[in-house]
Motif scaffolding. Structure first.
Motif, mmCIF file in Angstrom:
data_model
loop_
_atom_site.group_PDB
_atom_site.id
_atom_site.type_symbol
_atom_site.label_atom_id
_atom_site.label_comp_id
_atom_site.label_asym_id
_atom_site.label_seq_id
_atom_site.Cartn_x
_atom_site.Cartn_y
_atom_site.Cartn_z
ATOM 1 N N PHE A 227 0.829 -1.209 0.000
ATOM 2 C CA PHE A 227 0.000 0.000 0.000
ATOM 3 C C PHE A 227 0.865 1.261 0.000
ATOM 4 C CE2 PHE A 227 -1.967 -3.283 2.823
ATOM 5 C CZ PHE A 227 -2.938 -3.736 1.935
ATOM 6 N N SER A 228 1.977 1.203 -0.676
ATOM 7 C CA SER A 228 3.016 2.225 -0.598
ATOM 8 C C SER A 228 2.496 3.662 -0.666
ATOM 9 C CB SER A 228 4.031 2.000 -1.721
ATOM 10 O OG SER A 228 5.001 3.015 -1.725
ATOM 11 N N SER A 229 1.628 3.965 -1.619
ATOM 12 C CA SER A 229 1.206 5.355 -1.845
ATOM 13 C C SER A 229 -0.017 5.753 -1.034
ATOM 14 C CB SER A 229 0.927 5.586 -3.334
ATOM 15 O OG SER A 229 -0.130 4.736 -3.776
ATOM 16 N N LYS A 230 -0.664 4.790 -0.379
ATOM 17 C CA LYS A 230 -1.866 5.116 0.390
ATOM 18 C C LYS A 230 -1.494 5.798 1.712
ATOM 19 C CE LYS A 230 -5.009 1.505 -1.301
ATOM 20 N NZ LYS A 230 -5.874 0.369 -0.897
ATOM 21 N N PRO A 231 -2.372 6.650 2.224
ATOM 22 C CA PRO A 231 -2.074 7.260 3.527
ATOM 23 C C PRO A 231 -2.250 6.261 4.660
ATOM 24 C CG PRO A 231 -4.228 7.980 2.768
ATOM 25 C CD PRO A 231 -3.626 7.173 1.644
ATOM 26 N N PRO B 23 -12.127 -5.109 6.615
ATOM 27 C CA PRO B 23 -12.960 -4.096 5.965
ATOM 28 C C PRO B 23 -14.297 -4.671 5.488
ATOM 29 C CG PRO B 23 -10.725 -4.123 5.052
ATOM 30 C CD PRO B 23 -10.873 -5.359 5.879
ATOM 31 N N LYS B 24 -15.302 -3.843 5.501
ATOM 32 C CA LYS B 24 -16.597 -4.226 4.938
ATOM 33 C C LYS B 24 -16.516 -4.270 3.426
ATOM 34 C CE LYS B 24 -21.489 -2.872 4.951
ATOM 35 N NZ LYS B 24 -22.474 -1.866 5.459
ATOM 36 N N ASP B 25 -15.737 -3.367 2.848
ATOM 37 C CA ASP B 25 -15.561 -3.293 1.399
ATOM 38 C C ASP B 25 -14.066 -3.317 1.106
ATOM 39 O OD1 ASP B 25 -15.414 -2.716 -1.270
ATOM 40 O OD2 ASP B 25 -16.604 -0.875 -1.194
ATOM 41 N N SER B 26 -13.572 -4.429 0.595
ATOM 42 C CA SER B 26 -12.133 -4.588 0.367
ATOM 43 C C SER B 26 -11.617 -3.696 -0.764
ATOM 44 C CB SER B 26 -11.810 -6.056 0.048
ATOM 45 O OG SER B 26 -12.493 -6.463 -1.126
ATOM 46 N N GLN B 27 -12.523 -3.117 -1.549
ATOM 47 C CA GLN B 27 -12.112 -2.258 -2.660
ATOM 48 C C GLN B 27 -11.918 -0.808 -2.219
ATOM 49 O OE1 GLN B 27 -11.391 -3.776 -5.645
ATOM 50 N NE2 GLN B 27 -11.824 -5.566 -4.349
ATOM 51 N N ARG B 28 -12.226 -0.514 -0.954
ATOM 52 C CA ARG B 28 -12.120 0.853 -0.455
ATOM 53 C C ARG B 28 -11.204 0.871 0.760
ATOM 54 N NH1 ARG B 28 -17.432 3.372 2.232
ATOM 55 N NH2 ARG B 28 -16.984 1.607 3.598
ATOM 56 N N GLN B 29 -10.399 1.917 0.887
ATOM 57 C CA GLN B 29 -9.521 2.020 2.043
ATOM 58 C C GLN B 29 -10.333 2.384 3.283
ATOM 59 O OE1 GLN B 29 -6.660 5.281 2.307
ATOM 60 N NE2 GLN B 29 -5.211 3.980 3.453
ATOM 61 N N MET C 78 -3.286 -1.367 9.869
ATOM 62 C CA MET C 78 -2.189 -1.472 8.904
ATOM 63 C C MET C 78 -2.266 -2.743 8.065
ATOM 64 S SD MET C 78 1.508 -0.104 10.143
ATOM 65 C CE MET C 78 1.697 -1.243 11.499
ATOM 66 N N GLN C 79 -2.694 -3.841 8.686
ATOM 67 C CA GLN C 79 -2.737 -5.118 7.964
ATOM 68 C C GLN C 79 -3.627 -5.048 6.732
ATOM 69 O OE1 GLN C 79 -3.050 -8.880 10.364
ATOM 70 N NE2 GLN C 79 -3.118 -7.402 12.042
ATOM 71 N N HIS C 80 -4.658 -4.216 6.807
ATOM 72 C CA HIS C 80 -5.624 -4.112 5.706
ATOM 73 C C HIS C 80 -5.425 -2.843 4.883
ATOM 74 C CE1 HIS C 80 -7.781 -7.573 7.310
ATOM 75 N NE2 HIS C 80 -7.739 -7.012 8.506
ATOM 76 N N GLY C 81 -4.269 -2.186 5.081
ATOM 77 C CA GLY C 81 -3.995 -0.976 4.304
ATOM 78 C C GLY C 81 -4.845 0.200 4.731
ATOM 79 N N GLY C 82 -5.289 0.200 5.986
ATOM 80 C CA GLY C 82 -6.155 1.268 6.469
ATOM 81 C C GLY C 82 -5.385 2.529 6.837
ATOM 82 N N CYS C 83 -6.140 3.592 7.065
ATOM 83 C CA CYS C 83 -5.595 4.884 7.445
ATOM 84 C C CYS C 83 -6.125 5.246 8.828
ATOM 85 C CB CYS C 83 -5.997 5.954 6.422
ATOM 86 S SG CYS C 83 -5.553 7.643 6.887
ATOM 87 N N LYS D 72 -16.721 13.615 6.824
ATOM 88 C CA LYS D 72 -16.967 14.280 5.537
ATOM 89 C C LYS D 72 -15.684 14.648 4.796
ATOM 90 C CE LYS D 72 -19.702 17.195 7.715
ATOM 91 N NZ LYS D 72 -20.625 18.326 8.037
ATOM 92 N N ARG D 73 -14.658 15.079 5.511
ATOM 93 C CA ARG D 73 -13.440 15.567 4.848
ATOM 94 C C ARG D 73 -12.341 14.525 4.756
ATOM 95 N NH1 ARG D 73 -11.921 20.721 8.227
ATOM 96 N NH2 ARG D 73 -10.137 20.737 6.788
ATOM 97 N N CYS D 74 -12.346 13.545 5.679
ATOM 98 C CA CYS D 74 -11.258 12.552 5.700
ATOM 99 C C CYS D 74 -11.719 11.152 5.315
ATOM 100 C CB CYS D 74 -10.624 12.499 7.081
ATOM 101 S SG CYS D 74 -9.866 14.039 7.595
ATOM 102 N N GLY D 75 -13.027 10.974 5.107
ATOM 103 C CA GLY D 75 -13.518 9.660 4.705
ATOM 104 C C GLY D 75 -13.591 8.643 5.820
ATOM 105 N N LEU D 76 -13.655 9.098 7.091
ATOM 106 C CA LEU D 76 -13.763 8.163 8.215
ATOM 107 C C LEU D 76 -14.960 7.235 8.018
ATOM 108 C CD1 LEU D 76 -12.752 7.573 11.250
ATOM 109 C CD2 LEU D 76 -14.777 8.863 11.908
ATOM 110 N N ASN D 77 -14.729 5.939 8.077
ATOM 111 C CA ASN D 77 -15.842 4.984 7.961
ATOM 112 C C ASN D 77 -15.858 3.950 9.094
ATOM 113 O OD1 ASN D 77 -13.467 3.720 6.717
ATOM 114 N ND2 ASN D 77 -14.858 2.076 6.111
#
Length: 542
Positions: A21-25, A209-215, A237-242, A261-266
């Protein structure tokens, strides 16, 4: 048994995730607004940048600790707030350099106690937050100041130590401490390579994650010097989360809205005491309620969520999940989620070996409310469970770890928490406090002043002391005298365990505190309920 090369750790998770997940936050860090209670901006840190900073940190600490004669494999204390990105980098960097971090948060303010714990762990150095430089005088080991991110650049050309691999599953990787004091200080919680491997496995299950296609984007729970945030970060971190670091752990509902709303917290991760504030506001705020309903998961831990608040959340379609854990074991049980009565029931995480041992009714805590025909069970971590704590923390009788937490079996394999069978309570930050130790000290030092006493404070920032006086002394003078006599005792305790001001002492008339009908013991939970309004005012809580 797994070979040591197959054991996972926080470092192997970082290595893998930095590649995948190199480029992901991996973090979004709040930059606080000067005008209100939310962040102006959120600075992203990528997995690649975090990995690079940890390696720079490893170079830096290998150089500076070696210069002090501290060899890899040694325990190194870190006394930090644990709330900043640089704290994570320092901890992971010292670990990556081959040392064993012994973690202290600023909630343990007494250097004498910290030094005693360093000596018990055979630590060879201590790294302290810059603000503690003057406080941490005359340590028993070399003292170094925690590095800022800018400081690390100086080590770009220094040697990067070989990636640390434990020689045995019993090798220590961390030393934490119990969140409450026993006999004047916390206990050491040594964490072996096998134990950390189990934490990686369990935290991964808690963070699917509930949706593996989304961070996934989660919230920072508390200090990384404590086990809760350390565990949840490894899971994310294991799932590439932020992980979002807010302006404060007790962030406002406005900031929560901004994070969504601004950071995509889910995935909201919070201690129950803080989550309760948001849920109460959501009752009267349709916009906040709608934001809650948009979240994939609202995970809480530490204290039980008040039943009416949990039922409100579940009835409104908020996916509330309870993660039950402790410092000694980390995550243990997780609730079903969803809706209906079974949503609150807990099941053990996968890969563990737990026992639920029946207890005698005479040992049941007065805080536990169950029907007469309901059997209570104590949760026991069996000695062959991979997450069973160090042998120093296990029962000398049967070799298992007895949690002291009580449960009622609702269906086979599903449990409802029913309190504890001891005198420990949990504070606002879900850290533990031994009320009996405070009461015993008061009786020993103030036997001529106090007839009876009780310490309360579940879900509060610190404990409160209720006393029935033995003397005709003026109330304010009596409080001051109690503080004077007990000052030395409280000075050795965590901040959340201390009573150091008269405003947290309540004097009531003799024989007026609620008591049990049979033995006449003062009922802790009943005192908390009867004096709730006074306690709310005392701690300025809604």
């Amino acid at each position: 048994m797994p070979s040591t090369s197959s054991l996972q750790s926080h470092l192997t998770v970082l290595e893998t995730s930095a590649s995948l997940f190199s480029s992901k936050p991996v973090f979004k860090l709040a930059v606080k607004s000067q005008a209100n209670d939310t962040a102006d901006t959120w600075t992203p840190i990528s997995y690649k940048a975090f990995h690079s900073d940890v390696e720079l940190s490893a170079r830096y600490w290998f150089k500076h600790l070696s210069a002090k004669g501290v060899s890899p494999g040694s325990v190194v204390g870190l006394w930090l707030a644990g709330m900043d990105y640089s704290d994570v980098v320092n901890i992971y960097g010292i670990s990556r350099a081959g040392y064993v971090p012994q973690l202290f948060s600023l909630r343990l303010p007494n250097p004498t106690v910290v030094y005693e714990l360093l000596e018990r762990a055979k630590a060879k150095a201590i790294v302290v937050e810059r603000s503690l430089k003057e406080v941490a005088s005359n340590p028993p080991v070399p003292l170094l100041i925690a590095a800022s991110i800018a400081d690390l650049d100086s080590s770009a050309k220094d040697t990067l130590p070989a990636f640390p691999t434990p020689k045995s599953k019993h090798d220590p990787l961390f030393v934490f401490h119990t969140s409450g004091s026993t006999s004047g200080s916390p206990k050491l919680v040594p964490c072996s390579a096998e134990w950390v491997d189990s934490i990686v496995f369990k935290s991964g299950e808690c963070s699917i994650p509930k949706d593996s296609q989304r961070q996934d984007v989660t919230s920072w729970m508390g200090s990384v010097c404590h086990i809760a945030q350390s565990t949840m970060f490894i899971g994310s971190m294991q799932h590439g989360g932020c992980t979002i670091r807010p302006t404060t752990i007790q962030f406002s509902s406005n900031e929560l809205g901004d994070m969504i709303k601004r950071c995509g917290l889910n995935r909201l991760h919070q201690f129950a005491s803080f989550l309760s504030t948001h849920l109460r506001r959501a009752r009267d705020d349709p916009k906040l309620l709608s934001l809650f309903q948009s979240l994939d998961c609202v995970l809480y831990s530490g204290l039980p969520l008040p039943k009416d608040e949990e039922e409100f959340a579940l009835s409104k379609g908020i996916n509330v999940v309870n993660l039950f854990g402790s410092t000694e074991v980390s995550a243990m049980l997780i609730s079903q989620g969803g809706s209906g009565p079974s949503a609150r029931w807990l099941r053990p995480l996968k890969g563990v070996k737990y026992g639920f041992f029946p207890i005698a009714s005479s040992t049941q805590s007065e805080a536990v409310h169950v029907s007469a025909n309901s059997q209570l069970h104590e949760l026991v971590i069996l000695s062959d469970s991979p997450d069973c704590p160090d042998t120093s923390l296990r029962s000398k009788t049967d070799g298992h770890f007895h949690t002291g937490d009580l449960f009622q079996e609702m269906q086979p394999g599903l449990y409802l928490a029913r309190g504890r069978d001891d005198d420990w309570i949990k504070s606002l930050n879900s850290l533990r406090c031994d009320t009996k130790a405070i009461e015993d000290n008061l009786r020993a030092t103030c036997s001529d002043l106090v007839a009876e006493c009780i310490v309360v404070g579940t879900g509060r920032p610190s404990p409160a002391l209720f006393i029935e006086p033995l003397t005709k002394m003026d109330d304010e003078k009596l409080k001051k005298e109690i503080i004077r006599r007990t000052r030395q005792f409280h000075a050795r305790r965590y901040l959340h365990e201390q009573i150091t001001s008269e405003e947290f002492i309540v004097v009531v008339a003799p024989k007026t505190l609620p008591r049990t009908a049979t033995k006449g013991n003062i009922r802790r939970k009943a005192v908390e309920e009867e004096y709730k309004a006074l306690l709310d005012e005392m701690f300025d809580m809604e």
